[in-house]
Design an enzyme around this catalytic site. Structure first.
Site, PDB file in Angstrom:
ATOM      1  N   PRO A 155       0.816  -1.216   0.000  1.00 36.57           N
ATOM      2  CA  PRO A 155       0.000   0.000   0.000  1.00 36.57           C
ATOM      3  C   PRO A 155       0.853   1.272   0.000  1.00 36.57           C
ATOM      4  O   PRO A 155       2.074   1.220   0.131  1.00 36.57           O
ATOM      5  CB  PRO A 155      -0.781  -0.128   1.305  1.00 36.57           C
ATOM      6  CG  PRO A 155       0.181  -0.818   2.218  1.00 36.57           C
ATOM      7  CD  PRO A 155       0.920  -1.803   1.342  1.00 36.57           C
ATOM      8  N   TRP A 156       0.165   2.404  -0.071  1.00 35.69           N
ATOM      9  CA  TRP A 156       0.864   3.683  -0.195  1.00 35.69           C
ATOM     10  C   TRP A 156       1.082   4.390   1.133  1.00 35.69           C
ATOM     11  O   TRP A 156       1.864   5.342   1.201  1.00 35.69           O
ATOM     12  CB  TRP A 156       0.096   4.624  -1.124  1.00 35.69           C
ATOM     13  CG  TRP A 156      -1.364   4.793  -0.803  1.00 35.69           C
ATOM     14  CD1 TRP A 156      -2.410   4.184  -1.428  1.00 35.69           C
ATOM     15  CD2 TRP A 156      -1.949   5.610   0.223  1.00 35.69           C
ATOM     16  NE1 TRP A 156      -3.601   4.564  -0.865  1.00 35.69           N
ATOM     17  CE2 TRP A 156      -3.349   5.455   0.149  1.00 35.69           C
ATOM     18  CE3 TRP A 156      -1.429   6.472   1.181  1.00 35.69           C
ATOM     19  CZ2 TRP A 156      -4.225   6.112   1.002  1.00 35.69           C
ATOM     20  CZ3 TRP A 156      -2.296   7.130   2.050  1.00 35.69           C
ATOM     21  CH2 TRP A 156      -3.674   6.939   1.953  1.00 35.69           C
ATOM     22  N   LYS A 180       4.669  -5.344  -6.229  1.00 30.94           N
ATOM     23  CA  LYS A 180       4.021  -4.220  -6.889  1.00 30.94           C
ATOM     24  C   LYS A 180       3.781  -3.129  -5.854  1.00 30.94           C
ATOM     25  O   LYS A 180       2.888  -3.229  -5.016  1.00 30.94           O
ATOM     26  CB  LYS A 180       2.685  -4.611  -7.521  1.00 30.94           C
ATOM     27  CG  LYS A 180       2.161  -3.498  -8.458  1.00 30.94           C
ATOM     28  CD  LYS A 180       0.670  -3.524  -8.647  1.00 30.94           C
ATOM     29  CE  LYS A 180      -0.082  -2.774  -7.580  1.00 30.94           C
ATOM     30  NZ  LYS A 180       0.134  -1.298  -7.594  1.00 30.94           N
ATOM     31  N   GLU A 183       0.765   2.609  -6.863  1.00 28.54           N
ATOM     32  CA  GLU A 183       1.037   3.567  -7.943  1.00 28.54           C
ATOM     33  C   GLU A 183       1.204   4.985  -7.416  1.00 28.54           C
ATOM     34  O   GLU A 183       1.863   5.812  -8.048  1.00 28.54           O
ATOM     35  CB  GLU A 183      -0.080   3.522  -8.981  1.00 28.54           C
ATOM     36  CG  GLU A 183      -1.475   3.810  -8.473  1.00 28.54           C
ATOM     37  CD  GLU A 183      -2.247   2.555  -8.085  1.00 28.54           C
ATOM     38  OE1 GLU A 183      -3.484   2.589  -8.134  1.00 28.54           O
ATOM     39  OE2 GLU A 183      -1.594   1.544  -7.724  1.00 28.54           O
ATOM     40  N   GLU A 236     -12.462  -4.035  -0.401  1.00 28.32           N
ATOM     41  CA  GLU A 236     -12.968  -4.242  -1.754  1.00 28.32           C
ATOM     42  C   GLU A 236     -11.928  -4.930  -2.629  1.00 28.32           C
ATOM     43  O   GLU A 236     -12.234  -5.887  -3.357  1.00 28.32           O
ATOM     44  CB  GLU A 236     -13.384  -2.904  -2.373  1.00 28.32           C
ATOM     45  CG  GLU A 236     -14.586  -2.258  -1.728  1.00 28.32           C
ATOM     46  CD  GLU A 236     -14.304  -1.607  -0.379  1.00 28.32           C
ATOM     47  OE1 GLU A 236     -15.251  -1.352   0.380  1.00 28.32           O
ATOM     48  OE2 GLU A 236     -13.105  -1.367  -0.070  1.00 28.32           O
ATOM     49  N   GLU A 256      -4.239  -7.916   4.994  1.00 32.97           N
ATOM     50  CA  GLU A 256      -4.564  -6.965   6.059  1.00 32.97           C
ATOM     51  C   GLU A 256      -5.365  -5.860   5.398  1.00 32.97           C
ATOM     52  O   GLU A 256      -4.871  -5.185   4.501  1.00 32.97           O
ATOM     53  CB  GLU A 256      -3.301  -6.420   6.728  1.00 32.97           C
ATOM     54  CG  GLU A 256      -3.581  -5.642   8.008  1.00 32.97           C
ATOM     55  CD  GLU A 256      -3.782  -4.158   7.758  1.00 32.97           C
ATOM     56  OE1 GLU A 256      -4.960  -3.726   7.718  1.00 32.97           O
ATOM     57  OE2 GLU A 256      -2.792  -3.453   7.590  1.00 32.97           O
ATOM     58  N   CYS A 290      -4.191   2.262   8.828  1.00 35.62           N
ATOM     59  CA  CYS A 290      -5.189   1.196   8.886  1.00 35.62           C
ATOM     60  C   CYS A 290      -5.683   0.947  10.304  1.00 35.62           C
ATOM     61  O   CYS A 290      -6.843   0.610  10.522  1.00 35.62           O
ATOM     62  CB  CYS A 290      -4.621  -0.088   8.287  1.00 35.62           C
ATOM     63  SG  CYS A 290      -3.115  -0.678   9.095  1.00 35.62           S
ATOM     64  N   TYR A 338      -8.481  12.765  -0.902  1.00 35.68           N
ATOM     65  CA  TYR A 338      -9.015  14.030  -0.381  1.00 35.68           C
ATOM     66  C   TYR A 338     -10.529  14.095  -0.574  1.00 35.68           C
ATOM     67  O   TYR A 338     -11.272  14.423   0.360  1.00 35.68           O
ATOM     68  CB  TYR A 338      -8.335  15.194  -1.095  1.00 35.68           C
ATOM     69  CG  TYR A 338      -8.955  16.548  -0.820  1.00 35.68           C
ATOM     70  CD1 TYR A 338      -8.549  17.313   0.272  1.00 35.68           C
ATOM     71  CD2 TYR A 338      -9.955  17.054  -1.644  1.00 35.68           C
ATOM     72  CE1 TYR A 338      -9.126  18.557   0.528  1.00 35.68           C
ATOM     73  CE2 TYR A 338     -10.537  18.278  -1.394  1.00 35.68           C
ATOM     74  CZ  TYR A 338     -10.118  19.030  -0.308  1.00 35.68           C
ATOM     75  OH  TYR A 338     -10.694  20.252  -0.060  1.00 35.68           O
ATOM     76  N   GLU A 388     -14.542   3.115   7.034  1.00 38.35           N
ATOM     77  CA  GLU A 388     -13.170   3.598   7.183  1.00 38.35           C
ATOM     78  C   GLU A 388     -13.009   4.877   6.365  1.00 38.35           C
ATOM     79  O   GLU A 388     -13.220   4.886   5.153  1.00 38.35           O
ATOM     80  CB  GLU A 388     -12.185   2.526   6.707  1.00 38.35           C
ATOM     81  CG  GLU A 388     -10.743   2.830   7.048  1.00 38.35           C
ATOM     82  CD  GLU A 388      -9.815   1.673   6.701  1.00 38.35           C
ATOM     83  OE1 GLU A 388      -8.828   1.475   7.422  1.00 38.35           O
ATOM     84  OE2 GLU A 388     -10.067   0.986   5.699  1.00 38.35           O
TER      85      GLU A 388
END
Length: 493
Positions: A155-156, A180, A183, A236, A256, A290, A338, A388
């Site tokens: 994740p980012w 990966k 992005e 999702e 997770e 998270c 945002y 969330e």
């Protein structure tokens, strides 16, 4: 302090830098300004195929990686940790321009990443099987063997620690990886490819393919030669990955997938301390965590005073330039993030919660900055109390009794984390034993030790990261039964 030069933007496969097969690139955006930082090679299915092929070659019996002593694997990991330490300041500055996290948090992330590597390096020559006294004249033992090719979708929000939470156990168990990065934040992960090569990992052991989820991520999830996907992200996408694993080769899946974690404050708690802990539980990294304490339950005796002090603290939070050492919070990750936070704030107002402060775009800022928001009079059925948000939005919810708050805390499809603030040890242990969460904190929030397992109940995930438990995700257990010479073997079938 200025943004650093970007040194690597290509795909890393087989210890070589490559352009994407398609020739496409994608922009990475600085969330503090909304401006393009650079163009990155855009990997997709064709590039994932090449990376998986390289990883599979590295995993062949007789390859340098498979023949390497486990202790030597550990030494390579220690060397990689040393290189992360060496380049920590550069990596921290690169993370801040790519991710928007404040520089102090970026520096802490680099240290945590190196510490994760060192922890798992220590496990490399301690992953072993058992001897089992089975019935009959047989010698029975188990082996813990590498699961194979690991597809890691990172994740980012905390790119380096979460990368090494996946790469650490991958390497210490003797697997090969296809990574990966998100992005939104590919730059530090790509740089780690150069450090892996410098550390001496054989070609194909670590491969890094930046790209988008629906293309590169999907190619990993659906690939017939990937043996496990380890993913951190939304529910999702987690469901899509599970479905892809089922449609392809029934690959293992470790997930997770976030939470809506209760932070429970009893009336006997130290008020000033509880306000500060609760504030940071939701506002750290602009709420993009998270395990954020995103449901603040406060006992009715102290509710009004707690809300008042929480508003005062939120108004004092320093939001701005993430390179400024005094800044506490930076921007949201991108326009999409945002917009989601702002939409959820509007939902809270529309459904009757009281917005006590914040919730607006920061004046005079070009990036994705939001004023820390505090909601009171929040009800359990409101979207802000159920979904969330991933932003700096504190929801303060009133409760009366311990029995009531336990039932309400568990009334969610998530189960990642929970916290309780109280001076009463009976209350603390009752909460810890009763809430459905993978980790529970007592009189603190957000401590996630490298040495302890971390993961969620219910829809917050499958499996565990960290600690010894995570090694089970990255190994296959093989049972071997040997007939003892001189004895008549009898089939047990």
């Amino acid at each position: 302090m200025s943004a650093p030069e970007v040194k690597y933007t290509q795909i890393f496969i087989n210890n070589e830098w490559k352009n994407s097969v398609s020739g496409k690139t994608f922009p990475t955006i600085n969330p503090s300004t909304g401006e393009k930082t650079c163009a990155v090679q855009e990997g997709d299915k064709a590039d994932i195929d090449l990376a998986v092929k390289a990883a599979r070659e590295a995993m062949k019996l007789g390859s340098p990686w498979r023949k390497m002593d486990a202790s030597q694997r550990g030494r390579l990991m220690y060397r990689l940790a040393e290189l992360v330490d060496r380049d920590a300041e550069y990596l921290a500055r690169l993370e801040t321009v790519d991710n928007g996290m404040v520089i102090r948090t970026s520096r802490t992330s680099m240290k945590r990443g190196a510490d994760l590597l060192r922890y798992f390096a220590g496990w490399a020559d301690k992953v072993h099987g058992k001897t089992i006294p089975i019935d009959g004249d047989y010698f029975c033992y188990t082996r813990r063997e590498p699961i194979g090719v690991v597809g890691a979708i990172v994740p980012w929000n905390f790119p380096i620690p979460l990368l090494f939470k996946k790469l650490g156990p991958t390497l210490c168990c003797g697997n090969a990886a296809v990574i990966k990065p998100a992005e939104q934040t590919p730059l530090t992960a790509i740089y780690i490819g150069a450090l892996c090569k410098e550390a001496g990992f054989p070609p194909g052991v670590v491969n890094i393919v930046p790209g988008y989820g629906p293309t590169a991520g999907a190619a990993i999830s659906e690939h017939m030669d990937v043996d496990i996907v380890t993913f951190t992200g939304s529910v999702e996408v987690a469901k899509i990955i599970q479905q892809a694993a089922g449609r392809s080769n029934l690959k293992h899946v470790a997930i997770e997938s976030g939470g809506k974690s209760p932070n429970i404050v009893f009336a006997d708690a130290d008020m000033a301390y509880a306000v500060e802990v609760s504030h940071n539980a939701i506002n750290t990294h602009s709420g993009q965590v998270c395990l954020a304490g995103s449901r603040t339950f406060v006992q009715e005796d102290i509710y009004d005073e707690f809300v008042k002090r929480s508003v005062e603290r939120a108004k004092k939070r320093v939001v701005g330039d993430p390179y400024d050492e005094k800044t506490e919070s930076g921007p949201q990750i991108d326009q999409e993030g945002y917009d989601k936070v702002m939409e959820m704030i509007e939902s809270g107002k529309q459904q009757g919660a009281k917005l006590e402060c914040g919730g607006n775009r920061m004046a005079g800022k070009n990036g994705y900055f939001i004023e820390p928001a505090v909601f009171s009079n929040v009800q359990d059925d409101m979207r802000i109390a159920r979904e969330e948000i991933f932003g700096p939005v504190q929801q303060i919810i009133k409760f009366k009794t311990i029995e009531e708050v336990i039932e309400r805390a568990n009334r969610t499809s998530f189960g990642l984390a929970a916290s309780v603030l109280t001076k009463d040890i009976d209350k603390a242990i009752t909460i810890a034993n009763s809430v459905q969460a993978g980790i529970v904190w007592v009189n603190i929030y957000g401590v996630v030790p490298t040495q302890a397992p971390f993961g969620g109940f219910k829809m917050s995930g499958l499996g565990r990261e960290g600690g010894e438990e995570v090694l089970n995700e990255f190994c296959e257990v093989k049972t071997v039964i040997v007939k003892i010479p001189g004895h008549q073997g009898i089939s047990k079938l």
